[in-house]
Design a protein around this motif. Sequence first.
Motif: not given
Length: 138
Positions: A63-64, A84-87, A91-94, A111-112
């Motif tokens: 967490s930033n 936001t999902f990537g590979e 994934f990100r939760m902003n 980052t989750i």
Amino acid sequence: MTDQDSFSTRIKVRHYELDTLGHLNHSVYHLYAEVARLEWFEHAGGGGNGLRDAGAAPVLLESNIRFRRELRAGDEVDVSCDVTFGEGKTFRMNSDIRKIDGTLAAEITCTIGVMDLTLRKLVADPRGVLEQAGLAVP
């Protein structure tokens, strides 16, 4: 929820959350983002037992925060949560924390991962596990 959906929740800054300078304590910003993340999971369908039945749970890995403006007692803020999902396994939760007038008070990037609770390891496809558990993910 779809890719275009943006989730947000409103929170009022309480007196006991202030630091000695009279503004919101730095750690409380992270708590506000956590409230938004948990409410996002509930809104997306994770309020039931789907993840628990799948033997999985989301875990915060990083967490930033960037502080932009101070918040004071009585301020009301909208805390967004964008996913936001990537590979890969994470994934990100902003979250943006904004005063009611739109002023950006903080930006938080998290980052989750999704942990397999039996193996105690991150799953390879977090999006797939969330979808299988019944969550509507972007």
